[in-house]
Design an enzyme around this catalytic site. Structure first.
Site, PDB file in Angstrom:
ATOM      1  N   ASP A 271       0.870  -1.180   0.000  1.00  0.00           N
ATOM      2  CA  ASP A 271       0.000   0.000   0.000  1.00  0.00           C
ATOM      3  C   ASP A 271       0.908   1.231   0.000  1.00  0.00           C
ATOM      4  O   ASP A 271       2.137   1.107  -0.153  1.00  0.00           O
ATOM      5  CB  ASP A 271      -1.012  -0.034   1.166  1.00  0.00           C
ATOM      6  CG  ASP A 271      -0.379   0.296   2.516  1.00  0.00           C
ATOM      7  OD1 ASP A 271       0.870   0.403   2.600  1.00  0.00           O
ATOM      8  OD2 ASP A 271      -1.133   0.435   3.496  1.00  0.00           O
TER       9      ASP A 271
ATOM     10  N   HIS B  45      10.672 -23.515   9.553  1.00  0.00           N
ATOM     11  CA  HIS B  45       9.668 -24.155  10.415  1.00  0.00           C
ATOM     12  C   HIS B  45       8.252 -24.080   9.844  1.00  0.00           C
ATOM     13  O   HIS B  45       7.480 -25.015   9.997  1.00  0.00           O
ATOM     14  CB  HIS B  45       9.651 -23.496  11.801  1.00  0.00           C
ATOM     15  CG  HIS B  45      10.908 -23.719  12.575  1.00  0.00           C
ATOM     16  ND1 HIS B  45      10.978 -23.600  13.946  1.00  0.00           N
ATOM     17  CD2 HIS B  45      12.172 -24.043  12.173  1.00  0.00           C
ATOM     18  CE1 HIS B  45      12.202 -23.848  14.364  1.00  0.00           C
ATOM     19  NE2 HIS B  45      12.962 -24.104  13.300  1.00  0.00           N
TER      20      HIS B  45
ATOM     21  N   THR C 153       2.993  -0.930   8.679  1.00  0.00           N
ATOM     22  CA  THR C 153       3.492  -1.771   9.770  1.00  0.00           C
ATOM     23  C   THR C 153       3.787  -3.195   9.327  1.00  0.00           C
ATOM     24  O   THR C 153       4.473  -3.930  10.042  1.00  0.00           O
ATOM     25  CB  THR C 153       2.436  -1.871  10.880  1.00  0.00           C
ATOM     26  OG1 THR C 153       1.234  -2.403  10.291  1.00  0.00           O
ATOM     27  CG2 THR C 153       2.141  -0.517  11.501  1.00  0.00           C
TER      28      THR C 153
ATOM     29  N   CYS D 148       3.159  -2.995   3.952  1.00  0.00           N
ATOM     30  CA  CYS D 148       2.321  -1.839   4.281  1.00  0.00           C
ATOM     31  C   CYS D 148       3.076  -1.040   5.335  1.00  0.00           C
ATOM     32  O   CYS D 148       4.274  -1.267   5.524  1.00  0.00           O
ATOM     33  CB  CYS D 148       0.912  -2.251   4.705  1.00  0.00           C
ATOM     34  SG  CYS D 148       0.794  -3.173   6.248  1.00  0.00           S
TER      35      CYS D 148
ATOM     36  N   HIS E 183       7.543 -30.360  11.630  1.00  0.00           N
ATOM     37  CA  HIS E 183       7.078 -29.118  10.987  1.00  0.00           C
ATOM     38  C   HIS E 183       6.056 -29.420   9.899  1.00  0.00           C
ATOM     39  O   HIS E 183       5.077 -28.683   9.735  1.00  0.00           O
ATOM     40  CB  HIS E 183       8.267 -28.341  10.420  1.00  0.00           C
ATOM     41  CG  HIS E 183       9.198 -27.855  11.489  1.00  0.00           C
ATOM     42  ND1 HIS E 183       8.759 -27.169  12.596  1.00  0.00           N
ATOM     43  CD2 HIS E 183      10.549 -27.985  11.630  1.00  0.00           C
ATOM     44  CE1 HIS E 183       9.786 -26.883  13.376  1.00  0.00           C
ATOM     45  NE2 HIS E 183      10.887 -27.368  12.810  1.00  0.00           N
TER      46      HIS E 183
HETATM   47  C1  RB5 Z   1      -1.857   3.015   6.334  1.00  0.00           C
HETATM   48  O1  RB5 Z   1      -1.820   4.273   6.914  1.00  0.00           O
HETATM   49  C2  RB5 Z   1      -1.551   1.947   7.368  1.00  0.00           C
HETATM   50  O2  RB5 Z   1      -2.637   1.762   8.203  1.00  0.00           O
HETATM   51  C3  RB5 Z   1      -1.181   0.646   6.680  1.00  0.00           C
HETATM   52  O3  RB5 Z   1      -0.098   0.857   5.842  1.00  0.00           O
HETATM   53  C4  RB5 Z   1      -0.791  -0.491   7.580  1.00  0.00           C
HETATM   54  O4  RB5 Z   1       0.174  -0.111   8.509  1.00  0.00           O
HETATM   55  C5  RB5 Z   1      -1.888  -1.236   8.180  1.00  0.00           C
HETATM   56  O5  RB5 Z   1      -1.706  -2.212   8.926  1.00  0.00           O
END
Ligand code: RB5
Length: 143
Positions: free
Chosen positions: A7, A97, A66, A64, A133
């Protein structure tokens, strides 16, 4: 073939990872997004997860902000074992694993140098194939 997607929060890091894939000669397909304009990560998480689950691509890389939202999304798709990694130890262990088939990264969490090493570890570590595993992965897949 590697499926890659992100994203807006992962876009800049995706460019760094694509640079690495090209330098190393990996074939890849970029499922978007293609700028830092705000988008919804589930769209891209699903596209990459389905490409891997359907066998069109061997492995996936999703990024993304996080790495969390896109890993939750990918793990909803049957046959996907998506692992959010912030270090090389986890990238190695999840291949050995869990036979993880999608690597998730946080573009706001890891810098490009570490991210590329995590990708390199993930792509170059084979599944252990050890019975315990294999059994546990079958348990994940069982209804
Ligand atoms: C976008 O702002 C953010 O929420 C997305 O990139 C991500 O971190 C969601 O888990």
């Amino acid at each position: 073939m590697i499926a890659i997607g992100c994203d807006h929060g992962g876009y800049e890091l995706k460019l760094e990872i694509i640079k690495y894939l090209e330098e190393k000669g990996y074939a890849y397909e970029d499922f978007g997004c293609y700028s830092t304009a705000s988008v919804d990560y589930p769209e891209y998480g699903k596209k990459v997860a389905h490409a891997v689950a359907d066998g069109v691509c061997d492995k996936g890389i999703l990024i993304c902000g996080t790495g969390i939202g896109i890993s939750i999304t990918a793990n909803k798709v049957k046959g996907i074992r998506a692992a959010l990694c912030t270090d090389c130890f986890c990238a190695e262990a999840t291949r050995q694993h869990n036979d993880a088939n999608v690597l998730c990264l946080g573009g706001r969490v890891v810098g490009p140098g570490l991210a590329v090493k995590i990708v390199d570890t993930f792509l170059n570590t084979p599944f252990s194939n050890e019975a315990r595993h294999v059994k546990r992965i079958a348990q994940i897949e069982a209804e």
